[in-house]
Design a protein around this motif. Sequence first.
Motif, mmCIF file in Angstrom:
data_model
loop_
_atom_site.group_PDB
_atom_site.id
_atom_site.type_symbol
_atom_site.label_atom_id
_atom_site.label_comp_id
_atom_site.label_asym_id
_atom_site.label_seq_id
_atom_site.Cartn_x
_atom_site.Cartn_y
_atom_site.Cartn_z
ATOM 1 N N GLN A 50 9.832 64.488 39.881
ATOM 2 C CA GLN A 50 10.316 64.795 38.460
ATOM 3 C C GLN A 50 9.181 65.577 37.786
ATOM 4 O O GLN A 50 9.380 65.798 36.396
ATOM 5 N N MET A 51 8.116 65.534 38.254
ATOM 6 C CA MET A 51 7.000 66.007 37.445
ATOM 7 C C MET A 51 6.976 67.513 37.392
ATOM 8 O O MET A 51 6.257 68.315 36.718
ATOM 9 N N PHE A 52 7.688 68.274 38.440
ATOM 10 C CA PHE A 52 7.916 69.737 38.339
ATOM 11 C C PHE A 52 9.334 70.134 37.760
ATOM 12 O O PHE A 52 10.279 69.452 37.936
ATOM 13 N N SER A 53 9.202 71.100 36.762
ATOM 14 C CA SER A 53 10.634 71.619 36.451
ATOM 15 C C SER A 53 10.171 73.224 36.100
ATOM 16 O O SER A 53 9.214 73.686 36.113
ATOM 17 N N CYS A 54 11.216 73.920 35.884
ATOM 18 C CA CYS A 54 11.341 75.353 35.491
ATOM 19 C C CYS A 54 12.397 75.611 34.552
ATOM 20 O O CYS A 54 13.169 74.977 34.689
ATOM 21 N N GLU A 55 12.282 76.601 33.827
ATOM 22 C CA GLU A 55 13.016 76.820 32.770
ATOM 23 C C GLU A 55 13.173 78.572 33.047
ATOM 24 O O GLU A 55 12.301 79.243 33.141
ATOM 25 N N PHE A 56 14.352 79.087 33.024
ATOM 26 C CA PHE A 56 14.846 80.460 33.213
ATOM 27 C C PHE A 56 15.463 80.820 31.973
ATOM 28 O O PHE A 56 16.531 80.414 31.532
ATOM 29 N N SER A 57 14.949 82.051 31.372
ATOM 30 C CA SER A 57 15.665 82.650 30.023
ATOM 31 C C SER A 57 16.324 83.971 30.154
ATOM 32 O O SER A 57 16.199 84.356 31.211
ATOM 33 N N ALA A 58 17.578 84.154 29.615
ATOM 34 C CA ALA A 58 17.948 85.315 29.860
ATOM 35 C C ALA A 58 17.454 86.661 29.719
ATOM 36 O O ALA A 58 17.640 87.843 30.185
ATOM 37 N N ASP A 59 16.175 86.820 29.209
ATOM 38 C CA ASP A 59 15.259 87.746 29.254
ATOM 39 C C ASP A 59 14.588 88.190 30.455
ATOM 40 O O ASP A 59 13.568 88.872 30.326
ATOM 41 N N LEU A 92 32.452 100.193 38.447
ATOM 42 C CA LEU A 92 31.196 99.927 37.882
ATOM 43 C C LEU A 92 30.927 98.623 36.845
ATOM 44 O O LEU A 92 29.953 97.833 37.018
ATOM 45 N N MET A 93 32.005 98.647 36.139
ATOM 46 C CA MET A 93 32.174 97.118 35.306
ATOM 47 C C MET A 93 32.188 95.922 36.240
ATOM 48 O O MET A 93 31.479 94.815 35.792
ATOM 49 N N LEU A 94 32.836 95.987 37.228
ATOM 50 C CA LEU A 94 33.192 95.012 38.101
ATOM 51 C C LEU A 94 31.397 94.521 38.552
ATOM 52 O O LEU A 94 31.386 93.224 38.735
ATOM 53 N N ILE A 95 30.980 95.488 39.191
ATOM 54 C CA ILE A 95 29.624 95.377 39.869
ATOM 55 C C ILE A 95 28.700 94.659 38.731
ATOM 56 O O ILE A 95 27.968 93.989 39.243
ATOM 57 N N PHE A 96 28.641 95.374 37.622
ATOM 58 C CA PHE A 96 27.490 94.946 36.522
ATOM 59 C C PHE A 96 28.090 93.631 36.078
ATOM 60 O O PHE A 96 27.041 92.720 36.036
ATOM 61 N N GLY A 97 29.091 93.276 36.152
ATOM 62 C CA GLY A 97 29.812 92.011 35.736
ATOM 63 C C GLY A 97 29.351 90.882 36.715
ATOM 64 O O GLY A 97 28.921 89.757 36.394
ATOM 65 N N CYS A 98 29.472 91.199 37.860
ATOM 66 C CA CYS A 98 29.328 90.227 38.776
ATOM 67 C C CYS A 98 27.656 89.846 38.890
ATOM 68 O O CYS A 98 27.178 88.672 39.119
ATOM 69 N N SER A 99 27.063 90.851 38.836
ATOM 70 C CA SER A 99 25.381 90.639 38.896
ATOM 71 C C SER A 99 24.940 89.935 37.751
ATOM 72 O O SER A 99 24.187 88.819 37.743
ATOM 73 N N SER A 100 25.489 90.269 36.452
ATOM 74 C CA SER A 100 25.149 89.473 35.452
ATOM 75 C C SER A 100 25.537 88.005 35.295
ATOM 76 O O SER A 100 25.066 87.004 34.881
ATOM 77 N N SER A 101 26.806 87.788 35.916
ATOM 78 C CA SER A 101 27.355 86.557 36.060
ATOM 79 C C SER A 101 26.476 85.486 37.019
ATOM 80 O O SER A 101 26.031 84.484 36.711
ATOM 81 N N GLU A 102 25.935 86.252 38.033
ATOM 82 C CA GLU A 102 25.082 85.545 38.984
ATOM 83 C C GLU A 102 23.901 85.138 38.208
ATOM 84 O O GLU A 102 23.196 84.102 38.151
ATOM 85 N N GLU A 103 23.107 86.156 37.659
ATOM 86 C CA GLU A 103 22.075 85.835 36.510
ATOM 87 C C GLU A 103 22.016 84.714 35.631
ATOM 88 O O GLU A 103 21.274 83.828 35.539
ATOM 89 N N SER A 104 23.449 84.881 34.900
ATOM 90 C CA SER A 104 23.741 83.696 33.787
ATOM 91 C C SER A 104 23.797 82.457 34.563
ATOM 92 O O SER A 104 23.345 81.445 33.937
#
Length: 110
Positions: free
Chosen positions: A36-45, A12-24
């Motif tokens: 260059q006029m288009f950009s986006c920003e993704f936050s951890a929340d 379970l820790m490996l599964i959750f660790g991998c998914s959060s790693s991908e999100e990070s």
Amino acid sequence: MKNEISILLTLLMLIFGCSSSEESKLVGKWQHTNDQMFSCEFSADKTGSMKWADGSGKQLQAPIKWSMVKGSGKVTVEADLGNGVTTGVFDFREEKLISPGGLDVYSKVK
């Protein structure tokens, strides 16, 4: 029985660790590769913003919400552009976000 529980917890820790790693990997600023006029920003929340310039060069911004589609390498992005929520699904591979038709490609700003 103790060993089985330990193995289950480790998995379970490996599964959750991998998914959060991908999100990070997604968290941060991304720039459109052709415009260059288009950009986006993704936050951890799992919120963020997208930015672009209109025809007059005025900078515009819209809030977004995002989520990873588990096991698919895809990111769902919901943007409130003022006239309702628009949803897009991007492929997330090789440090790139790619729109379904491949026309829009974003690279992470380092």
